[in-house]
Design a protein around this motif. Structure first.
Motif, PDB file in Angstrom:
ATOM      1  N   UNK A 163      41.883  35.692  44.497  1.00  0.00           N
ATOM      2  CA  UNK A 163      42.916  36.598  43.793  1.00  0.00           C
ATOM      3  C   UNK A 163      42.682  36.908  42.157  1.00  0.00           C
ATOM      4  N   UNK A 164      41.856  37.621  41.755  1.00  0.00           N
ATOM      5  CA  UNK A 164      41.874  37.598  40.190  1.00  0.00           C
ATOM      6  C   UNK A 164      43.045  38.156  39.680  1.00  0.00           C
ATOM      7  N   UNK A 165      43.508  37.567  38.611  1.00  0.00           N
ATOM      8  CA  UNK A 165      44.825  37.932  37.721  1.00  0.00           C
ATOM      9  C   UNK A 165      44.253  39.163  37.085  1.00  0.00           C
ATOM     10  N   UNK A 166      45.262  39.906  36.456  1.00  0.00           N
ATOM     11  CA  UNK A 166      45.328  41.181  35.777  1.00  0.00           C
ATOM     12  C   UNK A 166      44.006  41.187  34.740  1.00  0.00           C
ATOM     13  N   UNK A 167      44.035  40.036  33.851  1.00  0.00           N
ATOM     14  CA  UNK A 167      43.187  39.803  33.002  1.00  0.00           C
ATOM     15  C   UNK A 167      41.587  39.873  33.455  1.00  0.00           C
ATOM     16  N   UNK A 217      36.945  49.542  41.699  1.00  0.00           N
ATOM     17  CA  UNK A 217      37.678  49.843  40.444  1.00  0.00           C
ATOM     18  C   UNK A 217      37.321  51.176  39.811  1.00  0.00           C
ATOM     19  N   UNK A 218      38.142  51.665  38.920  1.00  0.00           N
ATOM     20  CA  UNK A 218      37.871  52.875  38.224  1.00  0.00           C
ATOM     21  C   UNK A 218      36.125  53.095  37.648  1.00  0.00           C
ATOM     22  N   UNK A 223      35.367  45.675  44.263  1.00  0.00           N
ATOM     23  CA  UNK A 223      36.532  44.757  44.161  1.00  0.00           C
ATOM     24  C   UNK A 223      36.605  43.867  45.578  1.00  0.00           C
ATOM     25  N   UNK A 224      36.289  44.717  46.382  1.00  0.00           N
ATOM     26  CA  UNK A 224      36.491  43.953  47.970  1.00  0.00           C
ATOM     27  C   UNK A 224      35.717  44.835  48.741  1.00  0.00           C
ATOM     28  N   UNK A 244      40.573  40.405  45.472  1.00  0.00           N
ATOM     29  CA  UNK A 244      41.993  40.936  45.504  1.00  0.00           C
ATOM     30  C   UNK A 244      42.925  39.957  46.671  1.00  0.00           C
ATOM     31  N   UNK A 245      42.358  38.717  47.354  1.00  0.00           N
ATOM     32  CA  UNK A 245      42.946  38.272  48.345  1.00  0.00           C
ATOM     33  C   UNK A 245      42.951  36.762  47.840  1.00  0.00           C
ATOM     34  N   UNK A 246      43.701  35.931  48.580  1.00  0.00           N
ATOM     35  CA  UNK A 246      44.027  34.472  48.331  1.00  0.00           C
ATOM     36  C   UNK A 246      42.675  33.638  48.708  1.00  0.00           C
TER      37      UNK A 246
END
Length: 362
Positions: A163-167, A217-218, A223-224, A244-246
């Motif tokens: 799970x990538x963080x916002x940054x 993503x945009x 991303x998955x 996007x997942x654990x």
């Protein structure tokens, strides 16, 4: 007989992963860090200091300068994937052997240019997939090829997610189309595809079909995503990769007689030991309330971390070429190419509305 001098490795770029591999070069008994390059000498110098480089290691303020260094036998290349084809080809033309980060290229056509440069210059190339060099992997392969314990392979399921963080999701090079534009497929997906190919003795599937529901993503970077692989004789596999997942690093391989499970196949829970579980000829007990022949766990200890095992093997092959005039080992580029082919096919299938992509003859 005098001991052969260690293989001198230059680090081409100061990416985060280069810290881990620099440590691995220090730990490998037959390799040494001889130089580091960044686009600024200050950055290269700071990186060398922060990572305990020997005082003899040269500091280069440009990539070209490192390529021209006569005291470097091989290069570790952790540059963004979009830069691989240019710098790997240039390095091969300068006679430098290559430990190249994965994914090896943006597509197989680019990687074929790298292979051609390596072949015409007698260069050893290996990709940076560390876990295949863990002693555990060899033990897993022995189980999978045992006709009595495992039987014939039927299906493989492999998943790598974190799970990538916002940054991360905003700024990491793995979400930028111009840098590592293959996203989660090129990064996490690479490992799941390699695991699947390894279990199938590196036989390419007949077809690859991306499954509906990828998340982009945009900028259009994956991303998955997930995919289904199918072999001529009915073997199947699923791969799943995500930012996007654990954190999950699973392989399940199911044969006619046995099952293999691994829950930390890319980075073991502990550096010095790694385990996997197997279950052979399992069935239900008489009242169908439990299992007979429960899974057994196999623990493998390792003195060297898996990334140092990788460097040791790479340096051994380079040493064979340098000191004994051996030919480069073609196994490593061949499995890199197959992994890249499957990556390309998943991406192509997503772009073609989840059509199966035929890999026969590629």
């Amino acid at each position: 007989m005098a001991a052969e001098s260690p293989i001198r490795i230059g680090v081409l770029g100061c990416a985060e992963i280069a810290r881990k591999v620099s440590r691995a070069i220090h730990l490998a008994p037959n390799a040494t860090v001889s130089a580091v390059a960044s686009r600024s000498a200050e950055k290269a110098k700071a990186f060398a200091a922060a990572n305990g480089y020997p005082p003899t290691a040269k500091i280069h303020g440009s990539y070209e300068s490192l390529l021209n260094d006569p005291d470097v036998d091989a290069l570790y290349v952790p540059l963004p994937t979009s830069l691989h084809v240019e710098w790997a080809v240039r390095a091969a033309e300068k006679g430098k052997h290559l430990l190249l980060e994965k994914p090896v290229a943006m597509n197989v056509a680019e990687f074929d240019k790298i292979i051609a440069a390596c072949e015409s210059n007698g260069i050893q190339i290996m990709d940076g997939t560390m876990w295949v060099h863990n002693p555990r992997t060899q033990k897993m392969k022995e189980y999978l090829s045992d006709p009595e314990l495992f039987g014939q392979l039927k299906t493989v399921h492999s998943c790598f997610s974190f799970a990538g963080d916002e940054d991360f999701l905003k700024n990491d090079i793995r979400v930028k189309p111009g840098l590592d534009g293959l996203g989660a497929l090129g990064d996490a997906g690479w490992y799941t595809i390699r695991a699947t190919l390894l279990a199938n003795n590196y036989e390419l599937p007949k077809s690859v079909t991306a499954l509906p529901g990828p998340i982009l993503n945009e900028a259009g970077v994956i991303l998955s995503c997930s995919a289904f692989l199918h072999w001529e004789d009915g073997r199947t596999a699923t791969i799943s990769c995500s930012f996007l997942a654990n954190l999950t690093m699973d392989i399940t391989a199911v044969g006619t007689k046995g099952t293999l499970h691994v829950h930390d196949f890319i980075i073991p829970f502990q550096e010095t030991e790694a385990s996997f579980s197997t279950s052979t000829k399992a069935w239900f007990n008489e009242g169908v309330t439990g299992w007979v022949n429960k899974p057994s766990e196999h623990k493998i200890m390792t003195e060297l971390p898996q990334e140092a095992c990788m460097v040791r093997e790479f340096a051994r092959l380079v040493g064979e070429i340098k000191n004994r005039g051996a030919k480069p080992d073609g196994f490593w580029p061949s499995i890199s190419r197959k992994t890249q082919l499957v990556i390309d096919a998943v991406k192509e299938s997503i772009g073609k509305n989840f059509e199966p992509i035929d890999l026969s003859g590629r």
